[in-house]
Design a protein around this motif. Sequence first.
Motif, PDB file in Angstrom:
ATOM      1  N   GLY A   1       0.820  -1.198   0.000  1.00  0.00           N
ATOM      2  CA  GLY A   1       0.000   0.000   0.000  1.00  0.00           C
ATOM      3  C   GLY A   1       0.852   1.245   0.000  1.00  0.00           C
ATOM      4  O   GLY A   1       2.056   1.195  -0.298  1.00  0.00           O
ATOM      5  N   VAL A   2       0.227   2.354   0.358  1.00  0.00           N
ATOM      6  CA  VAL A   2       0.896   3.651   0.302  1.00  0.00           C
ATOM      7  C   VAL A   2       0.792   4.342   1.655  1.00  0.00           C
ATOM      8  O   VAL A   2      -0.304   4.442   2.228  1.00  0.00           O
ATOM      9  CB  VAL A   2       0.269   4.548  -0.789  1.00  0.00           C
ATOM     10  N   LEU A   3       1.936   4.786   2.150  1.00  0.00           N
ATOM     11  CA  LEU A   3       2.006   5.547   3.395  1.00  0.00           C
ATOM     12  C   LEU A   3       1.985   7.022   3.016  1.00  0.00           C
ATOM     13  O   LEU A   3       2.782   7.473   2.186  1.00  0.00           O
ATOM     14  CB  LEU A   3       3.294   5.190   4.139  1.00  0.00           C
TER      15      LEU A   3
ATOM     16  N   PRO B   1       4.641  12.257  -6.445  1.00  0.00           N
ATOM     17  CA  PRO B   1       6.042  11.952  -6.090  1.00  0.00           C
ATOM     18  C   PRO B   1       6.092  10.710  -5.201  1.00  0.00           C
ATOM     19  O   PRO B   1       5.469  10.683  -4.135  1.00  0.00           O
ATOM     20  CB  PRO B   1       6.488  13.208  -5.338  1.00  0.00           C
ATOM     21  N   LEU B   2       6.798   9.704  -5.646  1.00  0.00           N
ATOM     22  CA  LEU B   2       6.818   8.417  -4.948  1.00  0.00           C
ATOM     23  C   LEU B   2       8.144   8.197  -4.231  1.00  0.00           C
ATOM     24  O   LEU B   2       9.204   8.624  -4.691  1.00  0.00           O
ATOM     25  CB  LEU B   2       6.577   7.273  -5.928  1.00  0.00           C
ATOM     26  N   ILE B   3       8.052   7.496  -3.110  1.00  0.00           N
ATOM     27  CA  ILE B   3       9.231   7.092  -2.342  1.00  0.00           C
ATOM     28  C   ILE B   3       9.242   5.566  -2.340  1.00  0.00           C
ATOM     29  O   ILE B   3       8.373   4.939  -1.733  1.00  0.00           O
ATOM     30  CB  ILE B   3       9.176   7.650  -0.906  1.00  0.00           C
ATOM     31  N   LEU B   4      10.181   4.967  -3.045  1.00  0.00           N
ATOM     32  CA  LEU B   4      10.207   3.517  -3.232  1.00  0.00           C
ATOM     33  C   LEU B   4      11.382   2.891  -2.491  1.00  0.00           C
ATOM     34  O   LEU B   4      12.406   3.543  -2.277  1.00  0.00           O
ATOM     35  CB  LEU B   4      10.336   3.162  -4.719  1.00  0.00           C
ATOM     36  N   SER B   5      11.230   1.621  -2.134  1.00  0.00           N
ATOM     37  CA  SER B   5      12.364   0.896  -1.553  1.00  0.00           C
ATOM     38  C   SER B   5      13.435   0.752  -2.623  1.00  0.00           C
ATOM     39  O   SER B   5      13.143   0.722  -3.831  1.00  0.00           O
ATOM     40  CB  SER B   5      11.936  -0.483  -1.054  1.00  0.00           C
ATOM     41  N   GLN B   6      14.670   0.659  -2.203  1.00  0.00           N
ATOM     42  CA  GLN B   6      15.776   0.540  -3.153  1.00  0.00           C
ATOM     43  C   GLN B   6      15.653  -0.711  -4.006  1.00  0.00           C
ATOM     44  O   GLN B   6      16.030  -0.729  -5.170  1.00  0.00           O
ATOM     45  CB  GLN B   6      17.105   0.568  -2.397  1.00  0.00           C
ATOM     46  N   GLN B   7      15.089  -1.769  -3.421  1.00  0.00           N
ATOM     47  CA  GLN B   7      14.915  -3.011  -4.162  1.00  0.00           C
ATOM     48  C   GLN B   7      13.858  -2.845  -5.255  1.00  0.00           C
ATOM     49  O   GLN B   7      14.043  -3.275  -6.385  1.00  0.00           O
ATOM     50  CB  GLN B   7      14.518  -4.138  -3.209  1.00  0.00           C
TER      51      GLN B   7
ATOM     52  N   GLY C   1       6.547  15.829   3.912  1.00  0.00           N
ATOM     53  CA  GLY C   1       5.894  16.239   2.677  1.00  0.00           C
ATOM     54  C   GLY C   1       6.657  15.958   1.400  1.00  0.00           C
ATOM     55  O   GLY C   1       6.353  16.533   0.348  1.00  0.00           O
ATOM     56  N   LEU C   2       7.637  15.034   1.460  1.00  0.00           N
ATOM     57  CA  LEU C   2       8.442  14.766   0.270  1.00  0.00           C
ATOM     58  C   LEU C   2       7.694  13.929  -0.760  1.00  0.00           C
ATOM     59  O   LEU C   2       7.978  13.998  -1.947  1.00  0.00           O
ATOM     60  CB  LEU C   2       9.746  14.066   0.670  1.00  0.00           C
ATOM     61  N   GLY C   3       6.731  13.108  -0.310  1.00  0.00           N
ATOM     62  CA  GLY C   3       5.999  12.290  -1.257  1.00  0.00           C
ATOM     63  C   GLY C   3       5.223  11.179  -0.586  1.00  0.00           C
ATOM     64  O   GLY C   3       4.974  11.215   0.625  1.00  0.00           O
ATOM     65  N   TYR C   4       4.858  10.179  -1.380  1.00  0.00           N
ATOM     66  CA  TYR C   4       4.081   9.023  -0.936  1.00  0.00           C
ATOM     67  C   TYR C   4       4.997   7.797  -0.918  1.00  0.00           C
ATOM     68  O   TYR C   4       5.589   7.455  -1.944  1.00  0.00           O
ATOM     69  CB  TYR C   4       2.917   8.765  -1.885  1.00  0.00           C
ATOM     70  N   ALA C   5       5.090   7.125   0.218  1.00  0.00           N
ATOM     71  CA  ALA C   5       5.965   5.953   0.327  1.00  0.00           C
ATOM     72  C   ALA C   5       5.183   4.683   0.024  1.00  0.00           C
ATOM     73  O   ALA C   5       4.134   4.432   0.625  1.00  0.00           O
ATOM     74  CB  ALA C   5       6.580   5.868   1.722  1.00  0.00           C
ATOM     75  N   VAL C   6       5.699   3.903  -0.907  1.00  0.00           N
ATOM     76  CA  VAL C   6       5.090   2.621  -1.261  1.00  0.00           C
ATOM     77  C   VAL C   6       5.795   1.531  -0.470  1.00  0.00           C
ATOM     78  O   VAL C   6       7.024   1.431  -0.492  1.00  0.00           O
ATOM     79  CB  VAL C   6       5.208   2.359  -2.774  1.00  0.00           C
ATOM     80  N   GLY C   7       5.018   0.714   0.248  1.00  0.00           N
ATOM     81  CA  GLY C   7       5.626  -0.336   1.061  1.00  0.00           C
ATOM     82  C   GLY C   7       4.583  -1.274   1.624  1.00  0.00           C
ATOM     83  O   GLY C   7       3.456  -1.354   1.116  1.00  0.00           O
TER      84      GLY C   7
END
Length: 296
Positions: free
Chosen positions: A170-172, A194-200, A237-243
């Motif tokens: 989901g999205v944090l 703007p998305l924040i994704l895991s490095q993997q 406020g940098l973006g939306y984290a997917v995890g």
Amino acid sequence: MELRVLHYFLAIAQEQSIVRAAESLHLSQPTLSTQIKNMEKELGKQLLIRGTKGSRKITLTEEGMILRKRAEEILDLVKKTECEITSADDIIMGDIYIGTGETDGVRLIAKTAGKLQKICPGIHFHISSGNATFVMEKLDKGLLDFGVVFGTVDLTKYNALKLPDKDVWGVLMRRDSPLASKKEITPGDLRDKPLILSQQEHLGGNFTQWFQCQMTDLNIAATYNLIYNASLLVDEGLGYAVGLDKIINTSCSSLCFRPLAPKLEEEMSIIWKKHQIFSRPAEKFLSLLKEYLNGI
């Protein structure tokens, strides 16, 4: 190379000073310097860059950095082996080493560990966090007894027990963000965000397959290794984290979590090397975990 000299080398690397390392090791400075010079001669490589008189700080060469990493692994494995061998026959005590990614599935491991410690209080658990590559690398080197991984397992190399729970993607996000009013998040919702994704995942993975797009089509504001750090970026406020869900507690915070639609889930397994000879604590832990899983 002698284990003793590897220990000396690590002391210098940690102290960044031959003088301070010699003091911590209760050796004379000339003796320590001679031991390290002999090791450099044996390897045929310079390991340390010695400072000038004005600056006595020691730095590692590229070969020195490689040796530091390997020396830490070697000495950890020696310590682990000594503990396993010297444990008393009539008492189960010792250490269990588990590697895992960030997942709420660790609760199952924690429950099993809690039960085992009540039976055998002399058993201690050591949890290392990292991605699947980190976990399997440590397993292959014998530095971990077990690993918790997501997705498909290479059953030619590892034995595996599938864990009953699945992690939900989901999205944090901040509670005041435009998407917070939605119950589920679709690919269209994230198209221009703007998305924040895991490095993997940044290298390509389940999320990009769910999104049905190329990485170049996404607006990637940042990448993360630990979701806690990503949550701080979201909060600022940098973006939306997917995890994955349930890693960050959002019940009393400015953040909220929304699952993806269509639903994206991740299966989990606990794995160990094929033909692995377990220590008695690790053997007991696996037996108890199997009993617990069979009872669910």
